[in-house]
Design a protein around this motif. Structure first.
Motif, PDB file in Angstrom:
ATOM      1  N   VAL A  58      54.042  64.444  50.832  1.00 54.61           N
ATOM      2  CA  VAL A  58      53.923  63.070  50.340  1.00 54.61           C
ATOM      3  C   VAL A  58      52.977  62.323  51.270  1.00 54.61           C
ATOM      4  O   VAL A  58      53.324  61.985  52.411  1.00 54.61           O
ATOM      5  CB  VAL A  58      55.302  62.377  50.287  1.00 54.61           C
ATOM      6  N   ASP A  59      51.764  62.100  50.795  1.00 55.82           N
ATOM      7  CA  ASP A  59      50.727  61.442  51.584  1.00 55.82           C
ATOM      8  C   ASP A  59      51.004  59.939  51.676  1.00 55.82           C
ATOM      9  O   ASP A  59      51.788  59.384  50.888  1.00 55.82           O
ATOM     10  CB  ASP A  59      49.371  61.709  50.906  1.00 55.82           C
ATOM     11  N   GLU A  60      50.318  59.250  52.601  1.00 55.99           N
ATOM     12  CA  GLU A  60      50.585  57.824  52.797  1.00 55.99           C
ATOM     13  C   GLU A  60      50.184  56.988  51.584  1.00 55.99           C
ATOM     14  O   GLU A  60      50.703  55.891  51.369  1.00 55.99           O
ATOM     15  CB  GLU A  60      49.870  57.315  54.051  1.00 55.99           C
ATOM     16  N   SER A  61      49.271  57.493  50.752  1.00 54.48           N
ATOM     17  CA  SER A  61      48.825  56.740  49.579  1.00 54.48           C
ATOM     18  C   SER A  61      49.617  57.096  48.322  1.00 54.48           C
ATOM     19  O   SER A  61      49.298  56.619  47.230  1.00 54.48           O
ATOM     20  CB  SER A  61      47.337  57.025  49.315  1.00 54.48           C
ATOM     21  N   ALA A  62      50.637  57.908  48.450  1.00 50.26           N
ATOM     22  CA  ALA A  62      51.359  58.416  47.277  1.00 50.26           C
ATOM     23  C   ALA A  62      52.030  57.311  46.484  1.00 50.26           C
ATOM     24  O   ALA A  62      52.489  56.305  47.043  1.00 50.26           O
ATOM     25  CB  ALA A  62      52.411  59.426  47.725  1.00 50.26           C
ATOM     26  N   ASN A  63      52.092  57.507  45.177  1.00 51.12           N
ATOM     27  CA  ASN A  63      52.955  56.700  44.328  1.00 51.12           C
ATOM     28  C   ASN A  63      54.375  57.194  44.590  1.00 51.12           C
ATOM     29  O   ASN A  63      54.738  58.299  44.197  1.00 51.12           O
ATOM     30  CB  ASN A  63      52.566  56.894  42.860  1.00 51.12           C
ATOM     31  N   LEU A  64      55.175  56.391  45.263  1.00 50.59           N
ATOM     32  CA  LEU A  64      56.471  56.859  45.755  1.00 50.59           C
ATOM     33  C   LEU A  64      57.473  57.121  44.636  1.00 50.59           C
ATOM     34  O   LEU A  64      58.339  57.989  44.763  1.00 50.59           O
ATOM     35  CB  LEU A  64      57.038  55.885  46.781  1.00 50.59           C
ATOM     36  N   GLU A  65      57.366  56.378  43.537  1.00 51.75           N
ATOM     37  CA  GLU A  65      58.250  56.657  42.401  1.00 51.75           C
ATOM     38  C   GLU A  65      57.945  58.045  41.842  1.00 51.75           C
ATOM     39  O   GLU A  65      58.857  58.831  41.559  1.00 51.75           O
ATOM     40  CB  GLU A  65      58.074  55.601  41.325  1.00 51.75           C
ATOM     41  N   ASN A  66      56.662  58.344  41.694  1.00 49.69           N
ATOM     42  CA  ASN A  66      56.273  59.686  41.242  1.00 49.69           C
ATOM     43  C   ASN A  66      56.734  60.753  42.224  1.00 49.69           C
ATOM     44  O   ASN A  66      57.235  61.813  41.829  1.00 49.69           O
ATOM     45  CB  ASN A  66      54.756  59.774  41.064  1.00 49.69           C
ATOM     46  N   ALA A  67      56.539  60.474  43.507  1.00 51.71           N
ATOM     47  CA  ALA A  67      56.909  61.443  44.539  1.00 51.71           C
ATOM     48  C   ALA A  67      58.394  61.789  44.456  1.00 51.71           C
ATOM     49  O   ALA A  67      58.786  62.961  44.539  1.00 51.71           O
ATOM     50  CB  ALA A  67      56.567  60.894  45.918  1.00 51.71           C
ATOM     51  N   THR A  68      59.215  60.771  44.284  1.00 47.68           N
ATOM     52  CA  THR A  68      60.654  61.001  44.213  1.00 47.68           C
ATOM     53  C   THR A  68      61.021  61.865  43.019  1.00 47.68           C
ATOM     54  O   THR A  68      61.771  62.847  43.153  1.00 47.68           O
ATOM     55  CB  THR A  68      61.400  59.655  44.134  1.00 47.68           C
ATOM     56  N   GLU A  69      60.503  61.531  41.860  1.00 48.25           N
ATOM     57  CA  GLU A  69      60.835  62.312  40.663  1.00 48.25           C
ATOM     58  C   GLU A  69      60.332  63.745  40.778  1.00 48.25           C
ATOM     59  O   GLU A  69      60.998  64.686  40.332  1.00 48.25           O
ATOM     60  CB  GLU A  69      60.256  61.638  39.418  1.00 48.25           C
ATOM     61  N   ILE A  70      59.166  63.920  41.378  1.00 51.73           N
ATOM     62  CA  ILE A  70      58.611  65.264  41.545  1.00 51.73           C
ATOM     63  C   ILE A  70      59.461  66.089  42.499  1.00 51.73           C
ATOM     64  O   ILE A  70      59.785  67.258  42.229  1.00 51.73           O
ATOM     65  CB  ILE A  70      57.148  65.177  42.037  1.00 51.73           C
ATOM     66  N   ILE A  71      59.855  65.519  43.626  1.00 49.80           N
ATOM     67  CA  ILE A  71      60.677  66.249  44.602  1.00 49.80           C
ATOM     68  C   ILE A  71      62.041  66.587  44.008  1.00 49.80           C
ATOM     69  O   ILE A  71      62.531  67.714  44.158  1.00 49.80           O
ATOM     70  CB  ILE A  71      60.819  65.440  45.906  1.00 49.80           C
ATOM     71  N   ILE A  72      62.661  65.629  43.348  1.00 48.69           N
ATOM     72  CA  ILE A  72      63.970  65.880  42.730  1.00 48.69           C
ATOM     73  C   ILE A  72      63.863  67.007  41.713  1.00 48.69           C
ATOM     74  O   ILE A  72      64.694  67.925  41.667  1.00 48.69           O
ATOM     75  CB  ILE A  72      64.511  64.598  42.058  1.00 48.69           C
ATOM     76  N   ASN A  73      62.835  66.966  40.894  1.00 46.58           N
ATOM     77  CA  ASN A  73      62.642  68.022  39.893  1.00 46.58           C
ATOM     78  C   ASN A  73      62.386  69.373  40.554  1.00 46.58           C
ATOM     79  O   ASN A  73      62.999  70.385  40.185  1.00 46.58           O
ATOM     80  CB  ASN A  73      61.474  67.657  38.980  1.00 46.58           C
ATOM     81  N   ALA A  74      61.497  69.381  41.530  1.00 41.58           N
ATOM     82  CA  ALA A  74      61.103  70.645  42.156  1.00 41.58           C
ATOM     83  C   ALA A  74      62.245  71.288  42.933  1.00 41.58           C
ATOM     84  O   ALA A  74      62.299  72.512  43.068  1.00 41.58           O
ATOM     85  CB  ALA A  74      59.905  70.419  43.077  1.00 41.58           C
ATOM     86  N   LYS A  75      63.176  70.468  43.433  1.00 42.09           N
ATOM     87  CA  LYS A  75      64.301  71.029  44.191  1.00 42.09           C
ATOM     88  C   LYS A  75      65.508  71.314  43.324  1.00 42.09           C
ATOM     89  O   LYS A  75      66.178  72.342  43.488  1.00 42.09           O
ATOM     90  CB  LYS A  75      64.707  70.067  45.312  1.00 42.09           C
TER      91      LYS A  75
END
Length: 413
Positions: A229-246
């Motif tokens: 998760v880079d500093e410029s990331a869309n954090l809402e997207n990041a959360t959904e992606i991590i939850i899905n991937a895990k």
């Protein structure tokens, strides 16, 4: 049946499968799919025997999920065979033709690999997927599943063999029912019968095959996958992606095992993503910096960074920048699937260029590394090596080529 007899049957069956037309193969794949559905009650009964044994032996929740068959999963298996039947047949494709100065016309033609051996663990759906793909690509397959799924695998292969028997093709799909390690090692040395061996499973199984096999091996599967998760990331997207991937299916090889977070957003982002993961009953193992921000997580060990958990466990590390993220992934990656979440175009391109893996993602879940999702149909596995095949192995990857040469009487001076 002895391994020698299985091997001899396979070699004899090769000649028959090579002569099958695309239409004949597709029709038989459809019959195999319908036979699975017609026998679903019997298959569920046999699978229950495996599940009861798994419960008795204390198998983990994620592995039981891999093992379990229900009506939907059986229908999915059948649908997978129907989708394979619809795929273009690579066998017989002429890849190139070139006329030489001496008048010879030389080209390459795609042909089956021959006899494929597959060693795998507690996933009975692999039995169906592997059989269907190998058959469509004109190959013969020898399957050796784990003892955990022996009743399920035996039932599936019996259904297929009974479907193919009226056409004299019952030996195109065979199962080694002896699940001992000794038999597996013997299979790894059947050079006279098996053309290529494909292991599917955990790191221990794959490493054992690599170290002991004298048959050529296509290495698949071990997935220590990362999301940065880079500093410029869309954090809402990041959360959904991590939850899905895990958590969408933590036992599979394309599930996320470690996520890295840029230090500039760590204090802001970690409380929310860790809370979401813990709501999903995921155990978080973080480095010292993340433990200072989140108090109710475990301290990660060096071993955690290199582990494919295959369970509701994830490792967490705070990194200084993209350079440290790339360095960490390069050190611990199994070259399966890696992802960056960023709105910075330069960083996304750096990640794509510098990360050495079979699949590299920008702003998407690693769970998409899958033959179906890539439009290849059911897959035989995810190749993490670099020779012959890399990434999801579909029909094309189950073939090789031979040169075909047309002449008009040429002789070499």
């Amino acid at each position: 049946m002895s391994l020698t007899q299985i091997g001899e049957n396979a070699k004899q069956a090769c000649h028959k499968t090579r002569k099958l037309t695309m239409t004949e193969k597709n029709d038989l794949l459809k019959k195999m799919a319908y036979a699975l559905v017609e026998n679903k009650e019997n298959l569920i009964t046999e699978n229950k025997k495996d599940l009861d044994a798994a419960e008795k032996n204390g198998m983990s929740k994620s592995l039981v999920d891999r093992l379990m068959l229900n009506e939907k999963r059986i229908l999915d298996m059948a649908d997978g065979l129907l989708k394979v039947a619809k795929l273009d047949d690579p066998v017989g494709q002429v890849l190139s033709m070139k006329k030489m100065e001496n008048g010879l016309t030389i080209g390459q033609k795609r042909v089956p690999l021959g006899v494929i051996g597959i060693i795998y663990e507690a996933r009975p759906n692999v039995t169906s997927d592997a059989a269907g793909l190998c058959f469509k690509a004109g190959n013969v397959v020898i399957l050796r599943g784990g003892k955990e799924a022996i009743h399920s695998n035996t039932c599936i292969v019996t259904i297929f063999k009974e479907t193919l028997a009226p056409y004299g093709l019952e030996h195109t799909i065979q199962l080694i029912e002896d699940t001992s390690r000794e038999t597996a090692r013997e299979m790894m040395r059947m050079n006279q019968y098996i053309d290529v061996l494909i292991p599917r499973g955990g790191a221990g199984l794959i490493q054992s095959v690599i170290e002991n096999s004298t048959v050529p091996v296509i290495e698949t599967g071990v997935g220590n996958c990362h999301i940065f998760v880079d500093e410029s990331a869309n954090l809402e997207n990041a959360t959904e992606i991590i939850i899905n991937a895990k958590t969408q299916r933590p036992s599979v090889c394309n599930a996320c095992e470690t996520f890295l977070v840029h230090e500039a957003i760590a204090a802001k982002y970690l409380p929310s993503i860790c809370r979401r993961l813990q709501e999903k009953e995921v155990e978080i193992r973080g480095d010292e910096k993340s433990n200072q921000i989140i108090k109710n997580i475990k301290l990660a060990t060096e071993e955690d960074w290199a582990t494919e958990f295959g369970d509701y466990i994830i490792a967490l590390k705070i990194v200084k920048d993209i350079d440290e993220a790339i360095a960490h992934i390069t050190k611990y990656s199994t070259q399966h699937s890696e992802a960056i979440i960023t709105e910075n175009y330069t960083n996304s391109q750096r990640f794509l260029d510098e990360i050495d893996a079979a699949a590299v993602y920008v702003n998407a879940s690693t769970r998409f590394t899958d033959g179906m999702e890539f439009g290849l149909g059911a897959e035989i596995g995810i190749s993490t090596q670099k020779l012959h095949a890399r990434g999801p192995m579909g029909l094309k990857e189950l073939t090789t080529t031979k040169y075909i040469i047309y002449g008009t009487g040429q002789i070499r001076n």
